[in-house]
Motif scaffolding. Sequence first.
Motif, PDB file in Angstrom:
ATOM      1  N   ILE A 265       0.796  -1.032  -0.016  1.00  0.00           N
ATOM      2  CA  ILE A 265      -0.003   0.101  -0.009  1.00  0.00           C
ATOM      3  C   ILE A 265       0.940   1.407   0.010  1.00  0.00           C
ATOM      4  O   ILE A 265       1.856   1.502   0.849  1.00  0.00           O
ATOM      5  CB  ILE A 265      -1.099   0.066   1.289  1.00  0.00           C
ATOM      6  N   GLY A 266       0.519   2.099  -0.873  1.00  0.00           N
ATOM      7  CA  GLY A 266       1.378   3.300  -0.938  1.00  0.00           C
ATOM      8  C   GLY A 266       1.393   4.234  -2.198  1.00  0.00           C
ATOM      9  O   GLY A 266       0.481   3.646  -3.085  1.00  0.00           O
ATOM     10  N   GLY A 267       2.455   4.699  -2.548  1.00  0.00           N
ATOM     11  CA  GLY A 267       2.263   5.609  -3.829  1.00  0.00           C
ATOM     12  C   GLY A 267       2.880   4.989  -5.189  1.00  0.00           C
ATOM     13  O   GLY A 267       2.946   3.753  -5.482  1.00  0.00           O
ATOM     14  N   LYS A 268       3.550   5.645  -6.131  1.00  0.00           N
ATOM     15  CA  LYS A 268       3.662   5.300  -7.355  1.00  0.00           C
ATOM     16  C   LYS A 268       4.910   3.968  -7.092  1.00  0.00           C
ATOM     17  O   LYS A 268       4.639   3.287  -7.845  1.00  0.00           O
ATOM     18  CB  LYS A 268       4.424   6.439  -8.192  1.00  0.00           C
ATOM     19  N   GLU A 269       5.877   4.111  -6.392  1.00  0.00           N
ATOM     20  CA  GLU A 269       6.862   3.353  -6.460  1.00  0.00           C
ATOM     21  C   GLU A 269       6.359   1.819  -5.797  1.00  0.00           C
ATOM     22  O   GLU A 269       6.868   0.850  -6.112  1.00  0.00           O
ATOM     23  CB  GLU A 269       7.937   3.672  -5.296  1.00  0.00           C
ATOM     24  N   VAL A 270       5.412   1.895  -5.024  1.00  0.00           N
ATOM     25  CA  VAL A 270       4.630   0.767  -4.831  1.00  0.00           C
ATOM     26  C   VAL A 270       4.079  -0.081  -5.805  1.00  0.00           C
ATOM     27  O   VAL A 270       4.269  -1.149  -5.940  1.00  0.00           O
ATOM     28  CB  VAL A 270       3.324   1.063  -3.474  1.00  0.00           C
ATOM     29  N   TYR A 271       3.388   0.778  -6.745  1.00  0.00           N
ATOM     30  CA  TYR A 271       2.929   0.142  -7.926  1.00  0.00           C
ATOM     31  C   TYR A 271       3.933  -0.471  -8.801  1.00  0.00           C
ATOM     32  O   TYR A 271       3.723  -1.575  -9.517  1.00  0.00           O
ATOM     33  CB  TYR A 271       1.944   1.080  -8.582  1.00  0.00           C
TER      34      TYR A 271
END
Length: 553
Positions: A265-271
Amino acid sequence: PYEGEIALISQSGALGVALIGRTWIDKVGLSKFISIGNMADLNFSDFVEYFKDDEETKVIALYIEGVKDGRKFLEVSSKTSKVKPVIALKAGLSKRGASAAMSHTGSLAGSAEVYKAAFKQSGVIMAEDLTDLFVKANALALCPRMVGDNWVIITNGGGVGVLSTDAGEKYGIPLPDIPEELKNEFKKCMPEFGSPKNPVDLTGMATEKEYKEALKIALKSDFVHGIIVLYCHTAHTDPMEIAKAIKEAIDETGGMKKPVIVSFIGGKEVYDAIDWLKENKIPAYDAPEMAVKALATIRHYTKWAERPLVKPKPPENIDRKRAREIIEKALSEGREWLFENEAKELLATYGVRVTKMKVAKNEEEAVQYAKEIGFPVVMKIVSPDVIHKSDVGGVKVDLNSEEEVRKAYKEIIENVKKHVPNARIEGISVQEMAPWGTEVIIGSTRDPQFGPTVMFGLGGIFVEILKDVTFRVAPIGDDQAKEMIEEIKGYPIIAGARGRRALDKDALADAIARISWLVYENPEIVELDANPVFLYERGLMVADARVRLKRQE
Ligand SMILES: Nc1ncnc2c1ncn2[C@@H]1O[C@H](COP(=O)(O)OP(=O)(O)O)[C@@H](O)[C@H]1O
Ligand SMILES: [Mg+2]
């Protein structure tokens, strides 16, 4: 499409092509893609059968608008799902237009209920929507089976751990406590304030090193059958490093021998890290509930696959000859509905207990039959023009004397003539009065795709208002009938909740199974309602029944 081990069969060409594009975005790998359109020559059953033995295919995913040959589909899917998962997204499950059905069962049996029943019976996993189809199919394709109920959550955040625990309960895989030795091992990969209990909370301090250690412990533990790894993006960790640590832990313990499903769960880097995990054949999602739902699907599928396929056998002591006579007599008289006494006798030929009864042609006979049967008795109109008997004053219960029987006879005839002036009256049935019991309903309708079905539910307001009923495609055995009984919401009433005595589940399952064989073996029956059936601590008794036959051309 993105390459993998899912065979996707779509009934919609446009959607199918669009989904191929989406496989790249979701990293859901396909082995084969088939668009079957309106199924002019080949249908779902043919392809499911074909992919059962296709070595490149681990999971069969279907987008269904309608199956043509429901029975064949059921048979083929039952066999195939024991070998590899079959998952289906069915379009058009909303209510079918108001049916003209006259029976309870008829009005409750939408195609949705029957599809759900058919899927359940044949082990076909039901996808709720497109995303769900991809999530479940992908997890099933990437993970091995989950051969026990024990799973652990490894997390760096308490919140997502609790959300996943909740999801476990919701999807039918409650999170277990873990043994002391295992807790002691997990303790080694967390600070003093971490929690080695399940969920295993490595705390926000956790780095890739702790993740890798903890995951290896879980992978090696014989206690653990499935693993959820959760990660909330923190300032001091790089999601890609965590992703790599997860893969290393799996590789260093000999590959994925039990399901490991990840949620970041988190921002762009997580994806980016999620994509990387999927590219490396580790299912990963951005929502923890999704990961747990996928794990639950694997567990439920494993249980299904481990159970041998049993073909229900017809019950003993059936008087098929008499059953045919009853049906044929009504047909020869051009009747669509059986009289109540015929309907109940028909049930009796298949071994279902009904009230004793006899049809009186006049008052004297009624008195005589009442004496033979024994007071108290119930009297009911027998007429091809009356289907709902109480509505026309055609039912009198609790008659305790000759006098009451005579009076009831006259009143019933009078009432019926008043409500239905030209009603043809066959006579009045005099019957044993069943002792009061818990009311249940057993019914059947003929589904256009799947043929005869059987339905069960609690009677009275439970069926009228709460629609707490369940279906199967007929015929079924006692075990499947028991599953039906256990899956309605009102089951505690039968099992004996709150100081109530338990009711006779075996007798009930037997009756449901017998009725399923009755409708299966006699295709002229298009609707059947045994309602109410009184269920007791010992045995049961059918008090009223309706049977509708296929109209003769
Ligand atoms: N043999 C019986 N023993 C006990 N109660 C009965 C019997 N027959 C009918 N009843 C009661 O009377 C109600 C109405 O009779 P029923 O035969 O169901 O008529 P209807 O055609 O109106 O559905 C039933 O729902 C049940 O509660
Ligand atoms: Mg009734």
